[in-house]
Design a protein around this motif. Structure first.
Motif, PDB file in Angstrom:
ATOM      1  N   LEU A 197       0.795  -1.230   0.000  1.00 29.50           N
ATOM      2  CA  LEU A 197       0.000   0.000   0.000  1.00 29.50           C
ATOM      3  C   LEU A 197       0.828   1.282   0.000  1.00 29.50           C
ATOM      4  CD1 LEU A 197      -2.873  -0.848   2.511  1.00 29.50           C
ATOM      5  CD2 LEU A 197      -2.606  -1.524   0.116  1.00 29.50           C
ATOM      6  N   ALA A 198       1.949   1.282   0.728  1.00 28.17           N
ATOM      7  CA  ALA A 198       2.710   2.530   0.859  1.00 28.17           C
ATOM      8  C   ALA A 198       4.152   2.228   1.236  1.00 28.17           C
ATOM      9  CB  ALA A 198       2.089   3.449   1.911  1.00 28.17           C
ATOM     10  N   THR A 199       5.058   3.088   0.764  1.00 23.17           N
ATOM     11  CA  THR A 199       6.450   3.003   1.165  1.00 23.17           C
ATOM     12  C   THR A 199       7.104   4.352   0.915  1.00 23.17           C
ATOM     13  OG1 THR A 199       8.481   1.675   1.031  1.00 23.17           O
ATOM     14  CG2 THR A 199       7.362   2.189  -1.060  1.00 23.17           C
ATOM     15  N   ARG A 200       8.384   4.447   1.216  1.00 19.07           N
ATOM     16  CA  ARG A 200       9.197   5.637   0.962  1.00 19.07           C
ATOM     17  C   ARG A 200      10.184   5.333  -0.149  1.00 19.07           C
ATOM     18  NH1 ARG A 200       9.170   8.822   5.773  1.00 19.07           N
ATOM     19  NH2 ARG A 200      10.491  10.339   4.698  1.00 19.07           N
ATOM     20  N   PRO A 201      10.686   6.347  -0.859  1.00 16.26           N
ATOM     21  CA  PRO A 201      11.583   6.091  -1.983  1.00 16.26           C
ATOM     22  C   PRO A 201      12.927   5.478  -1.591  1.00 16.26           C
ATOM     23  CG  PRO A 201      10.630   8.291  -2.130  1.00 16.26           C
ATOM     24  CD  PRO A 201      10.303   7.762  -0.773  1.00 16.26           C
ATOM     25  N   ASP A 202      13.399   5.754  -0.384  1.00 20.47           N
ATOM     26  CA  ASP A 202      14.747   5.351   0.000  1.00 20.47           C
ATOM     27  C   ASP A 202      14.749   4.682   1.374  1.00 20.47           C
ATOM     28  OD1 ASP A 202      16.135   6.696  -2.282  1.00 20.47           O
ATOM     29  OD2 ASP A 202      15.341   8.499  -1.310  1.00 20.47           O
ATOM     30  N   ALA A 203      15.752   3.822   1.589  1.00 17.16           N
ATOM     31  CA  ALA A 203      15.961   3.227   2.905  1.00 17.16           C
ATOM     32  C   ALA A 203      16.160   4.341   3.929  1.00 17.16           C
ATOM     33  CB  ALA A 203      17.170   2.303   2.875  1.00 17.16           C
ATOM     34  N   PRO A 204      15.662   4.202   5.156  1.00 11.28           N
ATOM     35  CA  PRO A 204      15.098   2.985   5.753  1.00 11.28           C
ATOM     36  C   PRO A 204      13.585   2.819   5.589  1.00 11.28           C
ATOM     37  CG  PRO A 204      15.327   4.634   7.450  1.00 11.28           C
ATOM     38  CD  PRO A 204      15.841   5.263   6.186  1.00 11.28           C
ATOM     39  N   TYR A 205      12.971   3.483   4.597  1.00  8.45           N
ATOM     40  CA  TYR A 205      11.536   3.326   4.333  1.00  8.45           C
ATOM     41  C   TYR A 205      10.718   3.611   5.600  1.00  8.45           C
ATOM     42  CZ  TYR A 205      14.000   0.738   0.723  1.00  8.45           C
ATOM     43  OH  TYR A 205      14.899   0.363  -0.252  1.00  8.45           O
ATOM     44  N   ALA A 206      10.922   4.823   6.124  1.00  9.86           N
ATOM     45  CA  ALA A 206      10.399   5.181   7.446  1.00  9.86           C
ATOM     46  C   ALA A 206       8.917   5.530   7.396  1.00  9.86           C
ATOM     47  CB  ALA A 206      11.199   6.340   8.028  1.00  9.86           C
ATOM     48  N   VAL A 207       8.092   4.487   7.288  1.00  8.73           N
ATOM     49  CA  VAL A 207       6.637   4.638   7.376  1.00  8.73           C
ATOM     50  C   VAL A 207       6.104   3.417   8.106  1.00  8.73           C
ATOM     51  CG1 VAL A 207       6.398   3.666   5.043  1.00  8.73           C
ATOM     52  CG2 VAL A 207       4.496   4.896   6.067  1.00  8.73           C
ATOM     53  N   GLU A 208       5.140   3.637   9.003  1.00  8.41           N
ATOM     54  CA  GLU A 208       4.601   2.552   9.823  1.00  8.41           C
ATOM     55  C   GLU A 208       3.249   2.973  10.398  1.00  8.41           C
ATOM     56  OE1 GLU A 208       7.556   1.865  12.824  1.00  8.41           O
ATOM     57  OE2 GLU A 208       7.349   3.842  13.705  1.00  8.41           O
ATOM     58  N   GLY A 209       2.701   2.110  11.259  1.00  7.54           N
ATOM     59  CA  GLY A 209       1.477   2.454  11.979  1.00  7.54           C
ATOM     60  C   GLY A 209       0.290   2.753  11.093  1.00  7.54           C
ATOM     61  N   PRO A 210      -0.047   1.898  10.105  1.00 12.12           N
ATOM     62  CA  PRO A 210      -1.148   2.219   9.201  1.00 12.12           C
ATOM     63  C   PRO A 210      -2.520   2.075   9.847  1.00 12.12           C
ATOM     64  CG  PRO A 210      -0.411  -0.007   8.790  1.00 12.12           C
ATOM     65  CD  PRO A 210       0.542   0.578   9.807  1.00 12.12           C
TER      66      PRO A 210
END
Length: 321
Positions: A197-210
């Motif tokens: 569903l969702a991510t970030r372009p670069d490591a560390p892909y700092a997205v959570e808590g959906p």
């Protein structure tokens, strides 16, 4: 939702790369609350018996009760002791980021067990007729992940959509995922695909808590971006996108996909309220509310409960009051 401090530094750096896709950066303060406000990753529901319960990271799933949604009291823990299988994923049996919902005459409590910096993780589920602490029966694992997987099975949240039951989850690695659940068992369907569903372009892909909610003809994906768990230095902020399908694709109001780092900025730190995130949405008497934690700069960075009314504009996008 926890991650190593080294990642927090990287996430803060990544923040500068994320374009502002949202409205003016003016954010409302949370509603004034009293009593026991200390909380992390809150999930809130209005109980059928009256009053409210909030569960959270900390303890054996920490519990707070309120009669009026304003004054909150410590109510112990969901469980008297950790179920034995939790220790497979955390040496102290420490659960994270619960999610409470009600269906089929029961309350369902989803939660995660893991350790810092690993995706050797599991999501579990328990049920209760009343939803009150001390009344939960654990039913074991819903979904697991391991170091060979490209996702992390923590931060669960459940939604019913078009007669089916779905669970969003995810933290860092490749971001936010979704899987279909069996409504009878509340566990992942055997062989069900894991949607991205969702991510970030670069490591560390700092997205959570959906957290996904439905409003009108759209599904809305709320998520916490950047780094939590560093007190007043936390860079958490809440972003949102929407889709006409529960499994996506989700885009922000500019059309940028959340799989490419998109997401309208709904709430960020301001004044004493640092790093708001760990959010969930609950409905109370016909109104939608956003629950989250923030780190109180006026109280040594203590994590506290934030509540704001969630409203919807003429174009169907959410805002806070």
């Amino acid at each position: 939702m926890k991650f190593p401090r080294s990642v927090a530094v990287l996430a803060a750096a990544a923040l500068a790369l994320l374009p502002a896709t949202a409205r003016a950066a003016e954010y409302p303060d949370p509603e004034p609350l009293t009593g026991q406000q200390v909380i992390h990753d809150p999930t809130v529901v209005r109980l059928g018996s009256g009053g409210y319960v909030a569960y959270s990271t900390g303890g054996v799933i920490g519990a707070r009760l309120s009669k009026d949604r304003v004054r909150w009291e410590d109510a112990g823990d969901a469980f008297a002791a950790p179920p034995s299988w939790w220790y497979e994923y955390n040496p102290t049996g420490d659960p994270w980021a619960p999610d409470i919902s009600h269906r089929a005459g029961r309350y369902w409590l989803y939660y995660a067990v893991s350790s810092w910096g690993t995706n050797h993780s599991a999501i579990g589920v328990a049920t209760s007729r009343s939803g009150l602490p001390g009344t939960w029966t654990d039913h074991g694992k819903v979904l697991t992940s391991d170091t060979t997987d490209t996702w992390n099975a923590i931060d669960p949240a459940v939604i019913r959509a078009d007669g089916r039951l779905w669970m969003t989850f995810g933290s860092y690695w490749t971001g936010i995922r979704m899987v279909e659940l069996d409504p009878e068992t509340g566990k992942a369907r055997a062989g069900a695909p894991v949607h991205h569903l969702a991510t970030r372009p670069d490591a560390p892909y700092a997205v959570e808590g959906p957290y996904v909610v439905r409003h009108g003809r759209h599904f809305y994906l709320f998520a916490s971006y950047d780094a939590c768990c560093a007190g007043v230095n936390s860079t958490y902020r809440i972003r949102v996108g929407r889709s006409t399908s529960v499994t996506g694709p989700y885009t922000d109001s500019t059309g940028r996909p959340m799989l490419e780092g998109g997401g309208d900025l709904l709430l960020a730190g301001h004044g004493r309220y640092a790093g708001p995130g760990g959010e969930s949405v609950f409905r109370d008497r016909g109104q939608d509310w956003l629950a989250y934690h923030y780190y109180d700069a006026d109280d040594n960075g203590m994590p506290k409960l934030g509540l704001n009314r969630l409203t919807w504009n003429a174009d169907g996008w959410p805002s806070l009051r």
